[in-house]
Write a protein that holds these residues in place. Sequence first.
Motif, PDB file in Angstrom:
ATOM      1  N   PHE A   1      17.675  45.706 -34.323  1.00  0.00           N
ATOM      2  CA  PHE A   1      17.156  45.833 -35.673  1.00  0.00           C
ATOM      3  C   PHE A   1      17.316  44.525 -36.436  1.00  0.00           C
ATOM      4  CE2 PHE A   1      17.748  50.198 -34.511  1.00  0.00           C
ATOM      5  CZ  PHE A   1      16.785  50.895 -35.230  1.00  0.00           C
ATOM      6  N   LEU A   2      16.392  44.274 -37.333  1.00  0.00           N
ATOM      7  CA  LEU A   2      16.419  43.089 -38.185  1.00  0.00           C
ATOM      8  C   LEU A   2      16.485  43.530 -39.638  1.00  0.00           C
ATOM      9  CD1 LEU A   2      13.466  41.249 -36.438  1.00  0.00           C
ATOM     10  CD2 LEU A   2      15.882  40.707 -36.169  1.00  0.00           C
ATOM     11  N   THR A   3      17.070  42.697 -40.473  1.00  0.00           N
ATOM     12  CA  THR A   3      17.067  42.963 -41.907  1.00  0.00           C
ATOM     13  C   THR A   3      15.762  42.448 -42.505  1.00  0.00           C
ATOM     14  OG1 THR A   3      18.046  40.836 -42.496  1.00  0.00           O
ATOM     15  CG2 THR A   3      19.579  42.643 -41.982  1.00  0.00           C
ATOM     16  N   THR A   4      15.480  42.857 -43.733  1.00  0.00           N
ATOM     17  CA  THR A   4      14.279  42.344 -44.400  1.00  0.00           C
ATOM     18  C   THR A   4      14.401  40.837 -44.623  1.00  0.00           C
ATOM     19  OG1 THR A   4      15.201  42.965 -46.551  1.00  0.00           O
ATOM     20  CG2 THR A   4      13.678  44.525 -45.526  1.00  0.00           C
ATOM     21  N   ILE A   5      15.595  40.359 -44.842  1.00  0.00           N
ATOM     22  CA  ILE A   5      15.803  38.922 -45.027  1.00  0.00           C
ATOM     23  C   ILE A   5      15.510  38.163 -43.724  1.00  0.00           C
ATOM     24  CG2 ILE A   5      17.550  37.141 -45.461  1.00  0.00           C
ATOM     25  CD1 ILE A   5      18.869  39.113 -47.416  1.00  0.00           C
ATOM     26  N   GLU A   6      15.970  38.701 -42.603  1.00  0.00           N
ATOM     27  CA  GLU A   6      15.719  38.053 -41.310  1.00  0.00           C
ATOM     28  C   GLU A   6      14.225  38.008 -40.999  1.00  0.00           C
ATOM     29  OE1 GLU A   6      19.793  39.093 -38.836  1.00  0.00           O
ATOM     30  OE2 GLU A   6      18.236  40.630 -39.004  1.00  0.00           O
ATOM     31  N   VAL A   7      13.523  39.106 -41.273  1.00  0.00           N
ATOM     32  CA  VAL A   7      12.080  39.146 -41.044  1.00  0.00           C
ATOM     33  C   VAL A   7      11.389  38.128 -41.948  1.00  0.00           C
ATOM     34  CG1 VAL A   7       9.994  40.562 -41.225  1.00  0.00           C
ATOM     35  CG2 VAL A   7      12.071  41.520 -40.219  1.00  0.00           C
ATOM     36  N   ALA A   8      11.785  38.091 -43.215  1.00  0.00           N
ATOM     37  CA  ALA A   8      11.182  37.160 -44.171  1.00  0.00           C
ATOM     38  C   ALA A   8      11.398  35.710 -43.735  1.00  0.00           C
ATOM     39  CB  ALA A   8      11.763  37.389 -45.564  1.00  0.00           C
ATOM     40  N   GLU A   9      12.593  35.383 -43.309  1.00  0.00           N
ATOM     41  CA  GLU A   9      12.878  34.015 -42.862  1.00  0.00           C
ATOM     42  C   GLU A   9      12.072  33.671 -41.616  1.00  0.00           C
ATOM     43  OE1 GLU A   9      17.119  33.922 -42.434  1.00  0.00           O
ATOM     44  OE2 GLU A   9      17.451  33.679 -44.586  1.00  0.00           O
ATOM     45  N   PHE A  10      11.985  34.616 -40.698  1.00  0.00           N
ATOM     46  CA  PHE A  10      11.251  34.386 -39.454  1.00  0.00           C
ATOM     47  C   PHE A  10       9.768  34.134 -39.735  1.00  0.00           C
ATOM     48  CE2 PHE A  10       8.800  36.259 -35.886  1.00  0.00           C
ATOM     49  CZ  PHE A  10       9.154  35.348 -34.912  1.00  0.00           C
ATOM     50  N   LEU A  11       9.187  34.907 -40.655  1.00  0.00           N
ATOM     51  CA  LEU A  11       7.761  34.787 -40.962  1.00  0.00           C
ATOM     52  C   LEU A  11       7.461  33.797 -42.093  1.00  0.00           C
ATOM     53  CD1 LEU A  11       6.752  38.545 -40.722  1.00  0.00           C
ATOM     54  CD2 LEU A  11       6.496  36.758 -38.994  1.00  0.00           C
ATOM     55  N   ARG A  12       8.521  33.245 -42.669  1.00  0.00           N
ATOM     56  CA  ARG A  12       8.403  32.289 -43.775  1.00  0.00           C
ATOM     57  C   ARG A  12       7.643  32.887 -44.967  1.00  0.00           C
ATOM     58  NH1 ARG A  12       7.398  26.555 -40.663  1.00  0.00           N
ATOM     59  NH2 ARG A  12       9.282  26.684 -39.419  1.00  0.00           N
ATOM     60  N   VAL A  13       8.061  34.090 -45.319  1.00  0.00           N
ATOM     61  CA  VAL A  13       7.537  34.759 -46.504  1.00  0.00           C
ATOM     62  C   VAL A  13       8.731  35.187 -47.352  1.00  0.00           C
ATOM     63  CG1 VAL A  13       5.432  35.591 -45.358  1.00  0.00           C
ATOM     64  CG2 VAL A  13       7.465  37.047 -45.412  1.00  0.00           C
ATOM     65  N   HIS A  14       8.468  35.628 -48.557  1.00  0.00           N
ATOM     66  CA  HIS A  14       9.529  36.103 -49.433  1.00  0.00           C
ATOM     67  C   HIS A  14       9.973  37.484 -48.982  1.00  0.00           C
ATOM     68  CE1 HIS A  14      11.634  37.214 -53.134  1.00  0.00           C
ATOM     69  NE2 HIS A  14      11.684  35.901 -53.372  1.00  0.00           N
ATOM     70  N   GLN A  15      11.241  37.793 -49.212  1.00  0.00           N
ATOM     71  CA  GLN A  15      11.773  39.104 -48.841  1.00  0.00           C
ATOM     72  C   GLN A  15      10.988  40.225 -49.525  1.00  0.00           C
ATOM     73  OE1 GLN A  15      15.806  39.859 -50.041  1.00  0.00           O
ATOM     74  NE2 GLN A  15      15.911  41.800 -48.946  1.00  0.00           N
ATOM     75  N   ARG A  16      10.543  39.996 -50.741  1.00  0.00           N
ATOM     76  CA  ARG A  16       9.780  41.016 -51.472  1.00  0.00           C
ATOM     77  C   ARG A  16       8.460  41.330 -50.744  1.00  0.00           C
ATOM     78  NH1 ARG A  16       9.526  45.421 -53.111  1.00  0.00           N
ATOM     79  NH2 ARG A  16       8.094  45.930 -54.768  1.00  0.00           N
ATOM     80  N   THR A  17       7.868  40.340 -50.094  1.00  0.00           N
ATOM     81  CA  THR A  17       6.647  40.570 -49.319  1.00  0.00           C
ATOM     82  C   THR A  17       6.917  41.556 -48.189  1.00  0.00           C
ATOM     83  OG1 THR A  17       5.840  38.354 -49.840  1.00  0.00           O
ATOM     84  CG2 THR A  17       4.869  39.448 -47.918  1.00  0.00           C
ATOM     85  N   VAL A  18       8.027  41.378 -47.503  1.00  0.00           N
ATOM     86  CA  VAL A  18       8.405  42.296 -46.426  1.00  0.00           C
ATOM     87  C   VAL A  18       8.622  43.691 -46.994  1.00  0.00           C
ATOM     88  CG1 VAL A  18      10.121  42.804 -44.639  1.00  0.00           C
ATOM     89  CG2 VAL A  18       9.429  40.435 -45.063  1.00  0.00           C
ATOM     90  N   GLN A  19       9.270  43.790 -48.138  1.00  0.00           N
ATOM     91  CA  GLN A  19       9.498  45.084 -48.776  1.00  0.00           C
ATOM     92  C   GLN A  19       8.173  45.745 -49.167  1.00  0.00           C
ATOM     93  OE1 GLN A  19      12.076  43.687 -51.878  1.00  0.00           O
ATOM     94  NE2 GLN A  19      13.938  44.106 -50.690  1.00  0.00           N
ATOM     95  N   ARG A  20       7.197  44.969 -49.596  1.00  0.00           N
ATOM     96  CA  ARG A  20       5.880  45.525 -49.923  1.00  0.00           C
ATOM     97  C   ARG A  20       5.180  46.058 -48.682  1.00  0.00           C
ATOM     98  NH1 ARG A  20       5.041  40.589 -53.233  1.00  0.00           N
ATOM     99  NH2 ARG A  20       5.740  41.149 -55.306  1.00  0.00           N
ATOM    100  N   TRP A  21       5.290  45.322 -47.580  1.00  0.00           N
ATOM    101  CA  TRP A  21       4.701  45.790 -46.323  1.00  0.00           C
ATOM    102  C   TRP A  21       5.303  47.136 -45.928  1.00  0.00           C
ATOM    103  CZ3 TRP A  21       5.511  40.488 -43.538  1.00  0.00           C
ATOM    104  CH2 TRP A  21       4.493  39.593 -43.909  1.00  0.00           C
ATOM    105  N   ILE A  22       6.612  47.277 -46.127  1.00  0.00           N
ATOM    106  CA  ILE A  22       7.293  48.535 -45.806  1.00  0.00           C
ATOM    107  C   ILE A  22       6.815  49.636 -46.751  1.00  0.00           C
ATOM    108  CG2 ILE A  22       9.531  49.705 -45.801  1.00  0.00           C
ATOM    109  CD1 ILE A  22      10.737  46.949 -44.910  1.00  0.00           C
TER     110      ILE A  22
END
Length: 78
Positions: free
Chosen positions: A18-39
């Motif tokens: 499992f990855l955190t939203t921060i890890e996903v955001a860093e990996f994709l070079r997007v803001h953490q809020r973007t990952v949260q919106r996708w979710i």
Amino acid sequence: MRQDAEHNNNESEEDISFLTTIEVAEFLRVHQRTVQRWISSNNLKATKVGPRIWRIRKKDLDEFLQRDKSRKQIEDKY
């Protein structure tokens, strides 16, 4: 019960990591809020583990990226 044990042994580490939203955001070079919106929009599968804490399976992230790549390829054709 035996099938469950065999199924668990057949799962790759990638399926259960499992990855955190921060890890996903860093990996994709997007803001953490973007990952949260996708979710929130159900574009990216995630598991809620706390009041405001989400975890994303590596497998689900890979599927999300595949869908996005396919969509971009279709858009590029038109």
